[in-house]
Scaffold this active site. Structure first.
Site, PDB file in Angstrom:
ATOM      1  N   LYS A   1      28.326   5.205   9.826  1.00 40.69           N
ATOM      2  CA  LYS A   1      26.948   4.948   8.093  1.00 40.69           C
ATOM      3  C   LYS A   1      26.026   4.413   8.192  1.00 40.69           C
ATOM      4  O   LYS A   1      24.807   3.629   7.117  1.00 40.69           O
ATOM      5  CB  LYS A   1      27.868   3.862   7.444  1.00 40.69           C
ATOM      6  CG  LYS A   1      29.498   4.333   7.379  1.00 40.69           C
ATOM      7  CD  LYS A   1      29.851   3.236   6.401  1.00 40.69           C
ATOM      8  CE  LYS A   1      31.493   4.004   6.202  1.00 40.69           C
ATOM      9  NZ  LYS A   1      32.195   3.161   4.824  1.00 40.69           N
TER      10      LYS A   1
ATOM     11  N   ASN B   1      42.215  -3.473  -4.839  1.00 39.82           N
ATOM     12  CA  ASN B   1      42.760  -4.162  -4.314  1.00 39.82           C
ATOM     13  C   ASN B   1      42.464  -5.826  -4.202  1.00 39.82           C
ATOM     14  O   ASN B   1      42.493  -6.124  -5.602  1.00 39.82           O
ATOM     15  CB  ASN B   1      42.107  -4.294  -2.586  1.00 39.82           C
ATOM     16  CG  ASN B   1      40.052  -3.840  -3.199  1.00 39.82           C
ATOM     17  OD1 ASN B   1      39.882  -4.953  -3.015  1.00 39.82           O
ATOM     18  ND2 ASN B   1      40.115  -2.862  -2.981  1.00 39.82           N
TER      19      ASN B   1
HETATM   20  O1  C5P Z   1      35.372   3.242   5.901  1.00 41.23           O
HETATM   21  P1  C5P Z   1      35.347   1.270   5.434  1.00 41.23           P
HETATM   22  O2  C5P Z   1      35.913   1.195   4.515  1.00 41.23           O
HETATM   23  O3  C5P Z   1      36.339   0.558   6.063  1.00 41.23           O
HETATM   24  O4  C5P Z   1      33.706   0.596   5.473  1.00 41.23           O
HETATM   25  C1  C5P Z   1      33.777  -0.649   4.778  1.00 41.23           C
HETATM   26  C2  C5P Z   1      32.022  -0.766   4.310  1.00 41.23           C
HETATM   27  O5  C5P Z   1      31.900   0.382   3.559  1.00 41.23           O
HETATM   28  C3  C5P Z   1      32.049  -2.518   3.210  1.00 41.23           C
HETATM   29  O6  C5P Z   1      29.916  -2.057   3.562  1.00 41.23           O
HETATM   30  C4  C5P Z   1      32.069  -1.136   2.196  1.00 41.23           C
HETATM   31  O7  C5P Z   1      31.429  -1.605   1.675  1.00 41.23           O
HETATM   32  C5  C5P Z   1      32.112  -0.156   2.087  1.00 41.23           C
HETATM   33  N1  C5P Z   1      32.360   1.049   0.978  1.00 41.23           N
HETATM   34  C6  C5P Z   1      31.193   1.790   0.114  1.00 41.23           C
HETATM   35  N2  C5P Z   1      32.072   2.928   0.355  1.00 41.23           N
HETATM   36  C7  C5P Z   1      33.817   3.249  -0.231  1.00 41.23           C
HETATM   37  C8  C5P Z   1      34.369   2.321   0.981  1.00 41.23           C
HETATM   38  C9  C5P Z   1      33.524   1.525   1.777  1.00 41.23           C
HETATM   39  O8  C5P Z   1      30.384   1.622  -0.128  1.00 41.23           O
HETATM   40  N3  C5P Z   1      33.945   4.416  -0.370  1.00 41.23           N
END
Ligand code: C5P
Length: 409
Positions: A348, A214
């Site tokens: 989370k 990304n």
């Molecule tokens: O659910 P989303 O991807 O939007 O959440 C973003 C948060 O979760 C960020 O803090 C990102 O670092 C963390 N994240 C993670 N592992 C993932 C996806 C997102 O720790 N696979």
């Protein structure tokens, strides 16, 4: 903020040297005391007498003229100053400071200073875009110097592009912001706290030459790590692939994939007090990692790439969150920011989340600025103006600190 403070203004030899007069009047309005140091070539554009009349202080050009004070002048100005602003800053002064050269009054004063030094570059576009200049600016930033980037437009030489000295009002605002941040950092208020910060994108491997990823550059996480060190905290930075240089004092663990990042976070978590997950982790990875490059000749027409879910690191760490630890998440959204933020906090197990609308101008990936919403686990939220990512970093740390303090009450 700069009222009653001593600003050393370094003026170097560019066509924008005359704009230093406007900077001086702005600083005077704020109530700052200004000492001007000019390089020899700056005097070809504007005379020292102009600055002398505007500031009411004598202007220094030559290092070896008879000293006005008993102390060595470059040392005494460096010590007396609260902040140094170099505007306009030529490629030459940027290169000299990046290389550690101190051969005139200005470069020597910068070298002798332990105060914040801010460069506002102004030069021809091609010079500004020259990789050598860009690299020198990166070096300066990695060493804790500040840069206020020039704006784009029609340059004095007739070229069109980036290189014009930034608007004086923006320079003055930024200077005050930087000074405010530096005051915070002097407090060493994060001493004793250990942070685990993740930054950057992850790469999910398709075959030896291809991956899914990304637009994350890692800037936000690196700024957070820098701010922690400045404020006396300890930090381990787990970084996905990024071209950024981590400043000294930061332990960096480089990872590539989400699974590697998860392993690194699990390993480091017991030694941290605060987990800040600013990495843009890929949610999916290819089910099969091909050992050899996938050849187009081997399949005609469309091909299918099957993706499987990556671990949600923050969610998993939330399940095993240790008492007293603070977990901070990030969210890059395109709609319903507050609702989605609140939902993520619950799912989370976070203390707060830093959310931004990546569709907003000046926010999100690859920008130096960000506009964020701080959403708290009790549902309160507030939104910042468009500010430098370094300022957002300090705001995040302020919030962590107030959470920590409320735990001990
Ligand atoms: O659910 P989303 O991807 O939007 O959440 C973003 C948060 O979760 C960020 O803090 C990102 O670092 C963390 N994240 C993670 N592992 C993932 C996806 C997102 O720790 N696979």
């Amino acid at each position: 903020m700069l009222q009653g403070k001593n600003v050393v203004l370094g003026v170097t030899g560019g066509i924008a040297a005359y704009k230093a007069c406007e900077i001086i009047s702005g600083l005077k309005k704020i109530g700052a005391n200004i000492d001007v140091i000019m390089t020899k070539s700056a005097t070809e554009f504007i005379t020292p007498y102009t600055f002398q009349s505007l500031t009411g202080n004598s202007v220094i050009v030559n290092m070896f003229e008879s000293p006005k004070y008993w102390d060595m002048e470059h040392i005494s100005l460096a010590q007396k100053s609260d902040i140094l602003l170099i505007a306009p800053a030529t490629a030459n002064i940027i290169g000299k400071v990046a290389a550690g050269i101190a051969d005139d009054m200005l470069s020597t004063t910068i070298m002798a200073s332990n105060k914040p030094v801010v460069f506002a570059p102004a030069m021809n576009t091609k010079m500004y875009e020259n990789p050598v200049v860009q690299k020198n600016m990166e070096t300066l930033m990695a060493r804790g110097y500040h840069i206020i980037p020039p704006k784009g437009g029609m340059l004095a030489c007739g070229d069109e592009g980036q290189g014009k000295l930034q608007e004086v009002s923006i320079i003055l605002d930024e200077l005050q912001n930087i000074y405010r941040q530096e005051l915070q950092t002097e407090k060493n208020d994060l001493e004793g706290l250990r942070f685990l910060v993740t930054a950057g994108p992850t790469r999910e491997i398709i075959d030896p030459v291809r991956f899914l990823s990304n637009h994350s550059t890692g800037k936000m996480g690196y700024e957070i790590a820098k701010a922690i060190v400045k404020r006396g905290g300890a930090v381990k930075l787990i970084s996905g692939p990024s071209s950024l240089q981590a400043p000294q004092g930061i332990e960096v663990v480089s990872v590539e994939t989400a699974e590697e990042m998860f392993e690194a976070v699990k390993e480091a978590y017991p030694q941290c007090d605060v987990l800040i997950k600013s990495a843009a982790v890929s949610d999916y990875r290819p089910k099969i990692r091909e050992a050899q490059k996938v050849k187009k000749e081997s399949q005609e027409g469309e091909i299918q790439l099957t993706l499987v879910r990556n671990p949600d690191i923050l969610l998993e760490m939330g399940k095993i969150k240790e008492p007293g630890k603070i977990h901070v998440g990030f969210a890059a959204e395109t709609e319903n920011i507050i609702e989605q933020g609140k939902d993520k906090i619950q799912r989370k197990n976070l203390d707060f989340i830093v959310a931004n609308d990546v569709t907003e101008e000046g926010a999100g990936f690859a920008h130096d600025t960000n506009i964020v919403y701080f959403i708290d686990k009790n549902g309160d939220w507030d939104k910042t103006e468009k500010v430098e990512k370094s300022a957002v970093a300090h705001d995040i740390l302020d919030k962590v600190l107030s959470k920590k303090k409320s735990q001990t009450l």
